[in-house]
Design a protein around this motif. Structure first.
Motif, PDB file in Angstrom:
ATOM      1  N   ARG A 112      16.614   9.166   3.187  1.00 53.17           N
ATOM      2  CA  ARG A 112      17.559   8.649   4.186  1.00 53.17           C
ATOM      3  C   ARG A 112      18.414   7.515   3.613  1.00 53.17           C
ATOM      4  O   ARG A 112      19.056   6.779   4.354  1.00 53.17           O
ATOM      5  N   GLY A 113      18.342   7.359   2.287  1.00 53.96           N
ATOM      6  CA  GLY A 113      19.235   6.412   1.620  1.00 53.96           C
ATOM      7  C   GLY A 113      18.720   4.988   1.539  1.00 53.96           C
ATOM      8  O   GLY A 113      19.456   4.083   1.155  1.00 53.96           O
ATOM      9  N   HIS A 114      17.462   4.766   1.919  1.00 50.54           N
ATOM     10  CA  HIS A 114      16.909   3.409   1.852  1.00 50.54           C
ATOM     11  C   HIS A 114      16.306   3.158   0.470  1.00 50.54           C
ATOM     12  O   HIS A 114      15.891   4.094  -0.217  1.00 50.54           O
ATOM     13  N   GLN A 115      16.225   1.846   0.101  1.00 45.24           N
ATOM     14  CA  GLN A 115      15.579   1.481  -1.175  1.00 45.24           C
ATOM     15  C   GLN A 115      14.157   1.005  -0.872  1.00 45.24           C
ATOM     16  O   GLN A 115      13.968   0.234   0.070  1.00 45.24           O
ATOM     17  N   VAL A 116      13.199   1.433  -1.692  1.00 44.45           N
ATOM     18  CA  VAL A 116      11.804   1.086  -1.406  1.00 44.45           C
ATOM     19  C   VAL A 116      11.176   0.348  -2.589  1.00 44.45           C
ATOM     20  O   VAL A 116      11.281   0.781  -3.736  1.00 44.45           O
ATOM     21  N   THR A 117      10.515  -0.784  -2.295  1.00 42.64           N
ATOM     22  CA  THR A 117       9.705  -1.501  -3.294  1.00 42.64           C
ATOM     23  C   THR A 117       8.265  -1.534  -2.772  1.00 42.64           C
ATOM     24  O   THR A 117       8.040  -1.888  -1.614  1.00 42.64           O
ATOM     25  N   HIS A 118       7.311  -1.165  -3.622  1.00 44.85           N
ATOM     26  CA  HIS A 118       5.900  -1.197  -3.202  1.00 44.85           C
ATOM     27  C   HIS A 118       5.262  -2.531  -3.580  1.00 44.85           C
ATOM     28  O   HIS A 118       5.597  -3.111  -4.610  1.00 44.85           O
ATOM     29  N   GLY A 152       0.816  -1.221   0.000  1.00 46.36           N
ATOM     30  CA  GLY A 152       0.000   0.000   0.000  1.00 46.36           C
ATOM     31  C   GLY A 152       0.848   1.268   0.000  1.00 46.36           C
ATOM     32  O   GLY A 152       0.367   2.344   0.367  1.00 46.36           O
ATOM     33  N   GLY A 153       2.092   1.150  -0.443  1.00 46.47           N
ATOM     34  CA  GLY A 153       3.014   2.291  -0.405  1.00 46.47           C
ATOM     35  C   GLY A 153       2.722   3.360  -1.437  1.00 46.47           C
ATOM     36  O   GLY A 153       3.342   4.428  -1.426  1.00 46.47           O
ATOM     37  N   THR A 154       1.741   3.114  -2.327  1.00 48.64           N
ATOM     38  CA  THR A 154       1.399   4.107  -3.349  1.00 48.64           C
ATOM     39  C   THR A 154       0.417   5.156  -2.819  1.00 48.64           C
ATOM     40  O   THR A 154       0.101   6.116  -3.517  1.00 48.64           O
ATOM     41  N   GLY A 155      -0.106   4.947  -1.596  1.00 52.40           N
ATOM     42  CA  GLY A 155      -1.187   5.813  -1.091  1.00 52.40           C
ATOM     43  C   GLY A 155      -0.689   7.088  -0.434  1.00 52.40           C
ATOM     44  O   GLY A 155       0.477   7.479  -0.566  1.00 52.40           O
ATOM     45  N   PHE A 156      -1.614   7.731   0.285  1.00 55.74           N
ATOM     46  CA  PHE A 156      -1.380   9.029   0.938  1.00 55.74           C
ATOM     47  C   PHE A 156      -0.194   8.942   1.910  1.00 55.74           C
ATOM     48  O   PHE A 156       0.789   9.685   1.777  1.00 55.74           O
ATOM     49  N   VAL A 157      -0.240   8.011   2.841  1.00 53.67           N
ATOM     50  CA  VAL A 157       0.847   7.878   3.822  1.00 53.67           C
ATOM     51  C   VAL A 157       2.079   7.275   3.146  1.00 53.67           C
ATOM     52  O   VAL A 157       3.209   7.690   3.393  1.00 53.67           O
ATOM     53  N   GLY A 158       1.834   6.297   2.256  1.00 52.89           N
ATOM     54  CA  GLY A 158       2.935   5.591   1.599  1.00 52.89           C
ATOM     55  C   GLY A 158       3.828   6.522   0.788  1.00 52.89           C
ATOM     56  O   GLY A 158       5.053   6.363   0.778  1.00 52.89           O
ATOM     57  N   ARG A 159       3.228   7.509   0.125  1.00 51.17           N
ATOM     58  CA  ARG A 159       4.042   8.439  -0.682  1.00 51.17           C
ATOM     59  C   ARG A 159       4.975   9.252   0.226  1.00 51.17           C
ATOM     60  O   ARG A 159       6.149   9.448  -0.083  1.00 51.17           O
ATOM     61  N   ALA A 160       4.430   9.702   1.357  1.00 49.61           N
ATOM     62  CA  ALA A 160       5.265  10.492   2.295  1.00 49.61           C
ATOM     63  C   ALA A 160       6.351   9.609   2.904  1.00 49.61           C
ATOM     64  O   ALA A 160       7.512  10.030   3.030  1.00 49.61           O
ATOM     65  N   LEU A 161       5.988   8.364   3.263  1.00 47.21           N
ATOM     66  CA  LEU A 161       6.972   7.457   3.860  1.00 47.21           C
ATOM     67  C   LEU A 161       8.073   7.122   2.851  1.00 47.21           C
ATOM     68  O   LEU A 161       9.264   7.121   3.182  1.00 47.21           O
ATOM     69  N   THR A 162       7.671   6.857   1.605  1.00 48.34           N
ATOM     70  CA  THR A 162       8.644   6.500   0.567  1.00 48.34           C
ATOM     71  C   THR A 162       9.644   7.635   0.368  1.00 48.34           C
ATOM     72  O   THR A 162      10.858   7.412   0.280  1.00 48.34           O
ATOM     73  N   LEU A 165      14.297 -10.157  -1.445  1.00 43.39           N
ATOM     74  CA  LEU A 165      15.306  -9.987  -0.400  1.00 43.39           C
ATOM     75  C   LEU A 165      15.212  -8.558   0.162  1.00 43.39           C
ATOM     76  O   LEU A 165      15.296  -7.588  -0.597  1.00 43.39           O
ATOM     77  N   CYS A 166      14.959  -8.449   1.466  1.00 42.82           N
ATOM     78  CA  CYS A 166      14.794  -7.109   2.044  1.00 42.82           C
ATOM     79  C   CYS A 166      15.155  -7.132   3.529  1.00 42.82           C
ATOM     80  O   CYS A 166      15.289  -8.194   4.134  1.00 42.82           O
ATOM     81  N   ASP A 167      15.290  -5.924   4.094  1.00 49.01           N
ATOM     82  CA  ASP A 167      15.644  -5.794   5.506  1.00 49.01           C
ATOM     83  C   ASP A 167      14.439  -5.451   6.371  1.00 49.01           C
ATOM     84  O   ASP A 167      14.483  -5.613   7.584  1.00 49.01           O
ATOM     85  N   ALA A 168      13.378  -4.932   5.745  1.00 51.14           N
ATOM     86  CA  ALA A 168      12.206  -4.516   6.532  1.00 51.14           C
ATOM     87  C   ALA A 168      10.959  -4.517   5.659  1.00 51.14           C
ATOM     88  O   ALA A 168      11.039  -4.368   4.437  1.00 51.14           O
ATOM     89  N   VAL A 169       9.805  -4.689   6.324  1.00 49.57           N
ATOM     90  CA  VAL A 169       8.515  -4.716   5.624  1.00 49.57           C
ATOM     91  C   VAL A 169       7.542  -3.810   6.377  1.00 49.57           C
ATOM     92  O   VAL A 169       7.548  -3.761   7.612  1.00 49.57           O
ATOM     93  N   VAL A 170       6.708  -3.077   5.610  1.00 47.85           N
ATOM     94  CA  VAL A 170       5.685  -2.203   6.203  1.00 47.85           C
ATOM     95  C   VAL A 170       4.381  -2.516   5.496  1.00 47.85           C
ATOM     96  O   VAL A 170       4.378  -2.785   4.288  1.00 47.85           O
ATOM     97  N   ASN A 171       3.238  -2.493   6.216  1.00 48.40           N
ATOM     98  CA  ASN A 171       1.962  -2.567   5.489  1.00 48.40           C
ATOM     99  C   ASN A 171       1.093  -1.350   5.747  1.00 48.40           C
ATOM    100  O   ASN A 171       0.789  -1.015   6.903  1.00 48.40           O
ATOM    101  N   LEU A 172       0.707  -0.687   4.646  1.00 57.46           N
ATOM    102  CA  LEU A 172      -0.160   0.499   4.689  1.00 57.46           C
ATOM    103  C   LEU A 172      -1.396   0.287   3.816  1.00 57.46           C
ATOM    104  O   LEU A 172      -2.159   1.230   3.585  1.00 57.46           O
ATOM    105  N   ALA A 173      -1.605  -0.942   3.322  1.00 55.74           N
ATOM    106  CA  ALA A 173      -2.714  -1.157   2.379  1.00 55.74           C
ATOM    107  C   ALA A 173      -4.060  -1.117   3.102  1.00 55.74           C
ATOM    108  O   ALA A 173      -4.185  -1.577   4.235  1.00 55.74           O
TER     109      ALA A 173
END
Ligand code: NDP
Length: 295
Positions: free
Chosen positions: A23-29, A7-17, A51-59
């Motif tokens: 901060r130098g992190h790579q993001v995949t939605h 859900g990284g394409t949404g309102f909160v996801g765009r700001a988080l991305t 392969l990743c170091d962290a996962v977030v759910n905003l969907a």
């Protein structure tokens, strides 16, 4: 850090991305639609977690979409867009050969029972009294991965205030026209957070290894904000009057009784653990938060 965001394409996801990339992190939605730096939910189920170091759910289907009637079908979509996506990510984390270090889910303060007086911290009970509280319980339960080495964090968010979406986007036009005002009695608490702080808390939870468990995503001064004082502050930030109250029956007519609860009732919520983990709010007070948004 490589971060996968459902859900990284949404309102909160765009700001988080934006914040994570700055901060130098790579993001995949993970998204229902294809595109650059995106994978689909089907791909995730089929091929597992990249392969990743962290996962977030905003969907999550937008609960307060005034164009969608509160029907059984919509209700099921509201639940499954949150619970099923969370289960899919949790299952992928559990099955990963190299599990990510952190797993962050954003839910809502609807977990706590609306009250004009009670104050809630992350340790307060809730989650079992109406549609939204039960939704938050099953949503958070879906994120649990027993025995997993991955650190789990849940951020229970208040109403997210930002320029490009959410509640404010729907309110700006009537308020700019001088037709804004409190909803219902206006006395109900209005738990809020600036979008930069919600993104900031998620980023803090991803980066700080000691953060784990529930964090309330509300501004420290939010327990003192009522729907009426919010309306007055928004009008003041716009230099307009806030004289036109929206009666409770009109809110119920537009949104249906179940959803109207979200607007006509509210909770006083404190970000106790969030502060204890060392997060510093950028916008602890409402006037500055609103000036930043409407400027
Ligand atoms: P958005 O309404 O912007 O939606 C986020 C994303 O969810 C969308 O971009 C979309 O991604 C995905 N989505 C929408 N509908 C569905 C569906 N039916 N099935 C699967 N995915 C869907 O949400 P916000 O950014 O405002 O909020 C993020 C999270 O925070 C949500 O879970 C929300 O419930 C929670 N929250 C938000 C608050 C707020 O005030 N905004 C307050 C409290 C909690 P795509 O189109 O790429 O698939």
């Amino acid at each position: 850090m490589r971060v996968v965001v459902g859900g990284g394409t949404g309102f909160v996801g765009r700001a988080l991305t934006q914040l994570l990339r700055s901060r130098g992190h790579q993001v995949t939605h993970v998204s229902r639609r294809g595109g650059k730096d995106r994978i689909s939910w089907e791909e995730l189920s089929r091929s597992g977690l990249p392969l990743c170091d962290a996962v977030v759910n905003l969907a999550g289907e937008n609960v307060l979409n005034p164009l969608r009637r509160w029907s059984d079908a919509f209700c099921r979509e509201v639940i499954s867009s949150r619970v099923e996506t969370t289960k899919t990510l949790a299952k992928a984390i559990a099955a990963a050969e190299q599990p990510p270090r952190a797993w962050v889910l954003v839910t809502g303060v609807g977990y706590y029972r609306p009250s004009p007086t009670a104050e809630y911290t992350e340790d307060s009970p809730g989650g079992d009294f109406d549609f939204f509280s039960r939704l938050v319980s099953s949503w958070e339960a879906a994120a649990l991965i027993p025995g997993s080495p991955t650190r789990g964090v849940v951020v229970r968010s208040g109403v997210v205030l930002g320029r490009d979406g959410g509640a404010i986007a729907q309110m700006l036009l009537p308020f700019r026209l001088g037709l804004g005002g409190p909803m219902g009695s206006g006395l109900q608490p209005f738990p809020w957070i600036h979008i930069q702080d919600l993104s900031g808390i998620v980023c803090h939870a991803l980066e700080k290894e000691s953060v784990q468990g529930i964090l309330n995503g509300v501004a420290p001064s939010s327990p003192g904000t009522s729907n009426g004082s919010f309306a007055r502050e928004l009008a003041a930030a716009l230099g307009r009057p806030a004289l036109v109250p929206v009666p409770g029956w009109a809110v119920r007519a537009v949104f249906g009784a179940e959803r109207a609860v979200m607007l006509l009732e509210g909770q006083r919520v404190l970000p106790k653990r969030t502060l204890e983990t060392g997060y510093h709010f950028i916008f602890p007070e409402l006037p500055a938060a609103l000036r930043d948004i409407v400027a």
